[in-house]
Design a protein around this motif. Sequence first.
Motif, PDB file in Angstrom:
ATOM      1  N   PRO A   1      33.367  44.409  23.118  1.00  0.00           N
ATOM      2  CA  PRO A   1      33.913  44.641  24.451  1.00  0.00           C
ATOM      3  C   PRO A   1      33.130  43.883  25.530  1.00  0.00           C
ATOM      4  O   PRO A   1      31.918  43.709  25.421  1.00  0.00           O
ATOM      5  N   VAL A   2      33.845  43.456  26.539  1.00  0.00           N
ATOM      6  CA  VAL A   2      33.248  42.784  27.683  1.00  0.00           C
ATOM      7  C   VAL A   2      33.516  43.657  28.904  1.00  0.00           C
ATOM      8  O   VAL A   2      34.658  44.035  29.170  1.00  0.00           O
ATOM      9  N   ILE A   3      32.453  44.010  29.620  1.00  0.00           N
ATOM     10  CA  ILE A   3      32.547  44.907  30.773  1.00  0.00           C
ATOM     11  C   ILE A   3      32.235  44.115  32.035  1.00  0.00           C
ATOM     12  O   ILE A   3      31.211  43.437  32.111  1.00  0.00           O
ATOM     13  N   ALA A   4      33.103  44.225  33.036  1.00  0.00           N
ATOM     14  CA  ALA A   4      32.857  43.581  34.326  1.00  0.00           C
ATOM     15  C   ALA A   4      32.289  44.618  35.291  1.00  0.00           C
ATOM     16  O   ALA A   4      32.798  45.733  35.387  1.00  0.00           O
ATOM     17  N   ALA A   5      31.234  44.248  35.989  1.00  0.00           N
ATOM     18  CA  ALA A   5      30.636  45.076  37.043  1.00  0.00           C
ATOM     19  C   ALA A   5      30.761  44.267  38.335  1.00  0.00           C
ATOM     20  O   ALA A   5      30.138  43.222  38.475  1.00  0.00           O
ATOM     21  N   VAL A   6      31.582  44.748  39.260  1.00  0.00           N
ATOM     22  CA  VAL A   6      31.918  43.985  40.460  1.00  0.00           C
ATOM     23  C   VAL A   6      31.293  44.622  41.689  1.00  0.00           C
ATOM     24  O   VAL A   6      31.520  45.794  41.979  1.00  0.00           O
ATOM     25  N   GLN A   7      30.529  43.812  42.404  1.00  0.00           N
ATOM     26  CA  GLN A   7      29.949  44.231  43.684  1.00  0.00           C
ATOM     27  C   GLN A   7      30.276  43.127  44.679  1.00  0.00           C
ATOM     28  O   GLN A   7      30.081  41.954  44.400  1.00  0.00           O
ATOM     29  N   GLY A   8      30.862  43.488  45.822  1.00  0.00           N
ATOM     30  CA  GLY A   8      31.264  42.480  46.793  1.00  0.00           C
ATOM     31  C   GLY A   8      32.613  41.899  46.420  1.00  0.00           C
ATOM     32  O   GLY A   8      33.450  42.556  45.812  1.00  0.00           O
ATOM     33  N   GLY A   9      32.825  40.630  46.774  1.00  0.00           N
ATOM     34  CA  GLY A   9      34.123  39.999  46.570  1.00  0.00           C
ATOM     35  C   GLY A   9      34.361  39.523  45.153  1.00  0.00           C
ATOM     36  O   GLY A   9      33.522  38.869  44.553  1.00  0.00           O
ATOM     37  N   CYS A  10      35.516  39.859  44.629  1.00  0.00           N
ATOM     38  CA  CYS A  10      36.002  39.365  43.342  1.00  0.00           C
ATOM     39  C   CYS A  10      37.235  38.537  43.695  1.00  0.00           C
ATOM     40  O   CYS A  10      38.350  39.054  43.784  1.00  0.00           O
ATOM     41  N   ILE A  11      37.005  37.253  43.913  1.00  0.00           N
ATOM     42  CA  ILE A  11      37.997  36.395  44.563  1.00  0.00           C
ATOM     43  C   ILE A  11      38.395  35.252  43.635  1.00  0.00           C
ATOM     44  O   ILE A  11      37.538  34.594  43.033  1.00  0.00           O
ATOM     45  N   GLY A  12      39.686  34.993  43.552  1.00  0.00           N
ATOM     46  CA  GLY A  12      40.189  33.843  42.807  1.00  0.00           C
ATOM     47  C   GLY A  12      39.760  33.866  41.358  1.00  0.00           C
ATOM     48  O   GLY A  12      40.105  34.766  40.597  1.00  0.00           O
ATOM     49  N   GLY A  13      38.989  32.846  40.952  1.00  0.00           N
ATOM     50  CA  GLY A  13      38.550  32.723  39.570  1.00  0.00           C
ATOM     51  C   GLY A  13      37.757  33.921  39.079  1.00  0.00           C
ATOM     52  O   GLY A  13      37.797  34.255  37.900  1.00  0.00           O
ATOM     53  N   ALA A  14      37.041  34.586  39.985  1.00  0.00           N
ATOM     54  CA  ALA A  14      36.301  35.788  39.592  1.00  0.00           C
ATOM     55  C   ALA A  14      37.267  36.886  39.160  1.00  0.00           C
ATOM     56  O   ALA A  14      36.983  37.637  38.218  1.00  0.00           O
TER      57      ALA A  14
ATOM     58  N   VAL B   1      50.853  43.276  41.948  1.00  0.00           N
ATOM     59  CA  VAL B   1      50.395  41.933  41.579  1.00  0.00           C
ATOM     60  C   VAL B   1      51.114  40.898  42.440  1.00  0.00           C
ATOM     61  O   VAL B   1      50.484  39.974  42.972  1.00  0.00           O
ATOM     62  N   ARG B   2      52.415  41.061  42.608  1.00  0.00           N
ATOM     63  CA  ARG B   2      53.183  40.115  43.429  1.00  0.00           C
ATOM     64  C   ARG B   2      52.688  40.126  44.880  1.00  0.00           C
ATOM     65  O   ARG B   2      52.530  39.072  45.489  1.00  0.00           O
ATOM     66  N   GLU B   3      52.440  41.305  45.417  1.00  0.00           N
ATOM     67  CA  GLU B   3      51.939  41.389  46.786  1.00  0.00           C
ATOM     68  C   GLU B   3      50.618  40.650  46.936  1.00  0.00           C
ATOM     69  O   GLU B   3      50.433  39.864  47.872  1.00  0.00           O
ATOM     70  N   LEU B   4      49.698  40.894  46.017  1.00  0.00           N
ATOM     71  CA  LEU B   4      48.401  40.217  46.074  1.00  0.00           C
ATOM     72  C   LEU B   4      48.562  38.703  45.906  1.00  0.00           C
ATOM     73  O   LEU B   4      47.906  37.924  46.594  1.00  0.00           O
ATOM     74  N   ALA B   5      49.448  38.307  44.985  1.00  0.00           N
ATOM     75  CA  ALA B   5      49.651  36.881  44.716  1.00  0.00           C
ATOM     76  C   ALA B   5      50.288  36.166  45.901  1.00  0.00           C
ATOM     77  O   ALA B   5      49.939  35.027  46.209  1.00  0.00           O
ATOM     78  N   TYR B   6      51.219  36.821  46.575  1.00  0.00           N
ATOM     79  CA  TYR B   6      51.949  36.187  47.677  1.00  0.00           C
ATOM     80  C   TYR B   6      51.177  36.208  48.990  1.00  0.00           C
ATOM     81  O   TYR B   6      51.410  35.378  49.860  1.00  0.00           O
ATOM     82  N   THR B   7      50.262  37.189  49.141  1.00  0.00           N
ATOM     83  CA  THR B   7      49.572  37.333  50.429  1.00  0.00           C
ATOM     84  C   THR B   7      48.106  36.914  50.397  1.00  0.00           C
ATOM     85  O   THR B   7      47.550  36.553  51.423  1.00  0.00           O
ATOM     86  N   GLY B   8      47.467  37.018  49.245  1.00  0.00           N
ATOM     87  CA  GLY B   8      46.043  36.727  49.152  1.00  0.00           C
ATOM     88  C   GLY B   8      45.173  37.783  49.812  1.00  0.00           C
ATOM     89  O   GLY B   8      43.978  37.575  50.002  1.00  0.00           O
ATOM     90  N   ARG B   9      45.758  38.936  50.133  1.00  0.00           N
ATOM     91  CA  ARG B   9      44.991  39.970  50.832  1.00  0.00           C
ATOM     92  C   ARG B   9      43.878  40.535  49.959  1.00  0.00           C
ATOM     93  O   ARG B   9      43.899  40.409  48.740  1.00  0.00           O
ATOM     94  N   ARG B  10      42.929  41.164  50.606  1.00  0.00           N
ATOM     95  CA  ARG B  10      41.811  41.808  49.916  1.00  0.00           C
ATOM     96  C   ARG B  10      42.176  43.252  49.579  1.00  0.00           C
ATOM     97  O   ARG B  10      42.518  44.025  50.471  1.00  0.00           O
ATOM     98  N   MET B  11      42.074  43.587  48.310  1.00  0.00           N
ATOM     99  CA  MET B  11      42.327  44.958  47.868  1.00  0.00           C
ATOM    100  C   MET B  11      40.978  45.654  47.713  1.00  0.00           C
ATOM    101  O   MET B  11      40.161  45.250  46.888  1.00  0.00           O
ATOM    102  N   PRO B  12      40.726  46.708  48.504  1.00  0.00           N
ATOM    103  CA  PRO B  12      39.447  47.426  48.393  1.00  0.00           C
ATOM    104  C   PRO B  12      39.303  48.127  47.033  1.00  0.00           C
ATOM    105  O   PRO B  12      40.297  48.420  46.361  1.00  0.00           O
TER     106      PRO B  12
END
Length: 186
Positions: free
Chosen positions: A27-40, A86-97
């Motif tokens: 298993p691979v676990i992601a731990a995200v702090q701050g921005g997880c943007i684009g390729g991240a 997913v469509r909303e995020l893809a079309y707007t690029g907004r930040r989801m908290p």
Amino acid sequence: LTSPLARYEGILAFQRCFTALEQCRMPVIAAVQGGCIGGALDLASACCMRYASADAFFSIHEINVGMPADMGTFPRLARFVPEGVVRELAYTGRRMPAAEAKAHGLVNQVFATQQEMLDGVLSMACDIAAKAPLAVMGSKRLITYGRDHGTADTLEHVALWIAGLVPSEQVMDAARANAERRVADF
């Protein structure tokens, strides 16, 4: 500038890097702090589980630079986040908290601080590492297979997988440990 064919082949090679996270045996676990943007976000969506600190946010930012996400966000994210989101995020690029990401199934848990998140993720990793490696690997492969195939095909695949494992040494060690009310040592 490179040719379209060279760009295409380069994109496929880069996509395989993220797919490798899905396909590796553990298993691979992601731990995200701050921005997880684009390729991240492409990378995080290829992980088995995602955890975030309260200040984390997620964005399919590629739309803001004139292109769609290209490393696997769409097919992966749409498997565990509602398609409309997913469509909303893809079309707007907004930040989801982070809290919203948890509500939509993008993250498993949100921690108040980065340190609490790291401690929680490390504890989760230790719990997983204490299990029989073959069982963990099998679970990962079978969950992924089931996600990508129908129930009947998956049940057949599970039967073949289990038939090939039993009685493996790890299964026998785990059974002995359970019978002796002790923790198995893998």
